[in-house]
Design an enzyme around this catalytic site. Structure first.
Site, mmCIF file in Angstrom:
data_model
loop_
_atom_site.group_PDB
_atom_site.id
_atom_site.type_symbol
_atom_site.label_atom_id
_atom_site.label_comp_id
_atom_site.label_asym_id
_atom_site.label_seq_id
_atom_site.Cartn_x
_atom_site.Cartn_y
_atom_site.Cartn_z
ATOM 1 N N SER A 100 0.638 -1.241 0.049
ATOM 2 C CA SER A 100 -0.024 -0.020 0.054
ATOM 3 C C SER A 100 1.035 1.174 0.104
ATOM 4 O O SER A 100 0.394 2.276 -0.652
ATOM 5 C CB SER A 100 -0.857 -0.108 1.167
ATOM 6 O OG SER A 100 -0.330 -0.099 2.378
ATOM 7 N N HIS A 103 -5.037 -2.907 -3.074
ATOM 8 C CA HIS A 103 -4.420 -2.046 -4.302
ATOM 9 C C HIS A 103 -4.477 -2.985 -5.446
ATOM 10 O O HIS A 103 -3.704 -2.213 -6.405
ATOM 11 C CB HIS A 103 -3.368 -1.416 -3.584
ATOM 12 C CG HIS A 103 -3.604 -0.574 -2.344
ATOM 13 N ND1 HIS A 103 -3.960 0.797 -2.579
ATOM 14 C CD2 HIS A 103 -3.262 -0.901 -1.114
ATOM 15 C CE1 HIS A 103 -4.248 1.251 -1.278
ATOM 16 N NE2 HIS A 103 -3.717 0.322 -0.522
ATOM 17 N N LYS A 144 -11.523 0.904 -2.352
ATOM 18 C CA LYS A 144 -10.708 1.839 -3.046
ATOM 19 C C LYS A 144 -11.079 1.653 -4.559
ATOM 20 O O LYS A 144 -11.846 2.583 -4.860
ATOM 21 C CB LYS A 144 -9.304 1.233 -2.941
ATOM 22 C CG LYS A 144 -8.778 1.478 -1.261
ATOM 23 C CD LYS A 144 -7.633 0.676 -0.729
ATOM 24 C CE LYS A 144 -7.547 1.348 0.580
ATOM 25 N NZ LYS A 144 -6.709 0.423 1.519
HETATM 26 C C1 PLP Z 1 -6.949 0.208 2.925
HETATM 27 C C2 PLP Z 1 -6.233 -1.090 3.034
HETATM 28 C C3 PLP Z 1 -6.992 -2.111 3.875
HETATM 29 C C4 PLP Z 1 -8.213 -1.630 4.602
HETATM 30 O O1 PLP Z 1 -9.246 -1.655 3.922
HETATM 31 P P1 PLP Z 1 -10.589 -0.857 4.397
HETATM 32 O O2 PLP Z 1 -11.646 -1.084 3.465
HETATM 33 O O3 PLP Z 1 -10.175 0.717 4.008
HETATM 34 O O4 PLP Z 1 -11.004 -0.964 5.606
HETATM 35 C C5 PLP Z 1 -6.553 -3.271 3.955
HETATM 36 N N1 PLP Z 1 -5.270 -3.739 3.494
HETATM 37 C C6 PLP Z 1 -4.973 -2.932 2.636
HETATM 38 C C7 PLP Z 1 -3.341 -3.171 1.967
HETATM 39 C C8 PLP Z 1 -5.287 -1.380 2.360
HETATM 40 O O5 PLP Z 1 -4.416 -0.702 1.878
#
Ligand code: PLP
Length: 397
Positions: free
Chosen positions: A191, A219, A249
């Site tokens: 991330s 991602h 995302k």
């Molecule tokens: C953002 C993220 C999460 C969390 O997801 P949310 O739906 O925002 O709670 C989990 N793992 C990674 C690698 C992330 O970047």
């Protein structure tokens, strides 16, 4: 408002919080919530100032897509704004089952469970599958919620060096024999660094040592391998038995999921506390994700654009070629990252500084993310700015 400090315990509580905050302020690690008004997928306003957003994870701009918005509106009209209860009580509206079936098809898994967020999904998975006497090996740069889930499980948790299969292998060789069950946890696309995990080698080690691999593709889906996710960056695809992701995302909504076998998903439906003891996601969020998933599966050009724009940026800024829409510009200290971020803000770009504990000490950075909704001209302007003053850029020349 009257002060709550009249009560002695409330006074020591406030003193504790104030002292902590002052310490964080001194080390430039205090964070602040800034009201951000979005005009579209990339144009935002903070403190009355118009900024181009280069740090969102809405890679495809789908949170602003008319079809996605219409689906959310229709779901709210049909099912209401909240789901009213846990999935296991009466919160299981039909859209949740539909989304789970679509995600399972998309990921090529037998089954899928949707959670309230990606964070909740990762709090659910490891504790449902491991406990004391078990072993969890986790990439040192994996997302905080994978660490949180590992810690909750009560298993022994050890990190392995980032993307270092040799280190993973030697830790498995040392520690696996004395553990009952074992898991390996990693991001598919990291991330804060944007690089890919070496999934084929990692899955081969997992099989050799009978360890269950959990790959977090928050991602990857929507932006890597024409939208299919990090597993498909390899040929043949590197499919982990536990494929976790987020709706928050590139899918432009809110929620998380796990794609896995029927047996694993059924166990989690019964045992995963962040599923059992929390209210089901809102119908509008799920309908939005369904619509976004349909778009991701049909519009490969859209899914390819964010990484193509990241490549354009890196070529212009003299940075290494990226494999995802995430480009880190590592500056070192928290103050250097804050200073760089505020200079970009002066020029109309929103790139929030990323500091410890989100990244390791000494690696504070700008994390620049690219969206399909960005214009090439703005990317070229940002590249010119960054290449004019980034020490890393000069070093790379
Ligand atoms: C953002 C993220 C999460 C969390 O997801 P949310 O739906 O925002 O709670 C989990 N793992 C990674 C690698 C992330 O970047």
């Amino acid at each position: 408002m009257t002060s709550t400090n009249a009560l002695p315990a409330a006074a020591t509580l406030d003193a504790f919080a104030s002292t902590k905050l002052a310490g964080l302020e001194r080390s430039e690690l205090r964070r602040r919530l800034v009201e951000t008004d979005g005009h579209d997928a990339v144009r935002v306003e903070q403190d009355g100032r118009a900024l181009l957003n280069f740090c969102s994870n809405d890679y495809l701009g789908l949170s602003r897509h008319p079809g996605v918005i219409a689906a959310a509106q229709a779901a709210a009209a049909r099912y209401g704004t909240g789901s009213g209860a846990s999935r296991l009580v009466t919160g299981g509206h039909p859209l949740l089952f539909e989304l789970e079936a679509c995600l399972a098809r998309f990921k090529g898994s037998e089954d899928c469970i949707v959670f309230g967020s990606g964070y909740l999904a990762n709090l659910a998975i490891a504790p449902a599958l491991t406990g004391s006497g078990d072993l969890i090996l986790i990439d040192e740069l994996a997302h905080a919620c994978l660490f949180a889930g590992a810690q909750l499980s009560r298993a022994r948790v050890e990190t392995f060096r980032h993307n270092d299969l040799g280190d993973l292998e030697s830790k498995l060789a040392d520690l696996r024999p004395e553990a009952r069950r074992a898991m390996i946890l990693t991001d598919g696309v990291f991330s804060m660094d944007g690089d890919l995990a070496p999934l084929p080698g990692l899955l081969a080690l997992a099989d050799r040592f009978d360890a269950w691999a959990l790959v977090d593709d928050a991602h990857g889906v929507g932006v890597v391998a024409s939208g299919r996710g990090s597993a498909h960056a390899f040929n043949p695809p590197a499919l982990a038995p536990l494929q976790m992701g987020t709706l928050s995302k590139s899918l432009g909504s809110y929620g998380g999921y796990l794609c896995a076998s029927s047996a694993v998903c059924e166990l989690l439906r019964t045992r995963a506390r962040p599923l059992v003891f929390t209210t089901a996601p809102a119908p509008a969020s799920i309908a939005a994700a369904l619509q976004a998933l349909a778009l991701i599966q049909t519009d490969t050009a859209l899914c390819q654009r964010p990484t193509a724009l990241a490549r354009r940026f890196c070529a212009a800024a003299g940075l290494p070629e990226p494999v995802s829409p995430i480009v880190p510009v590592i500056l070192g200290s928290a103050s250097a990252a804050l200073e760089a971020s505020s200079r970009l803000r002066e020029a109309g770009f929103l790139v929030t500084a990323i500091r410890p504990p989100t990244v390791p000490r000494g690696t504070a950075r700008l994390r620049i993310t690219f969206s399909a909704a960005h214009d090439e001209a703005d990317i070229d302007r940002l590249a010119a700015l960054i290449s004019a003053w980034t020490p890393q850029y000069e070093a790379a020349e």
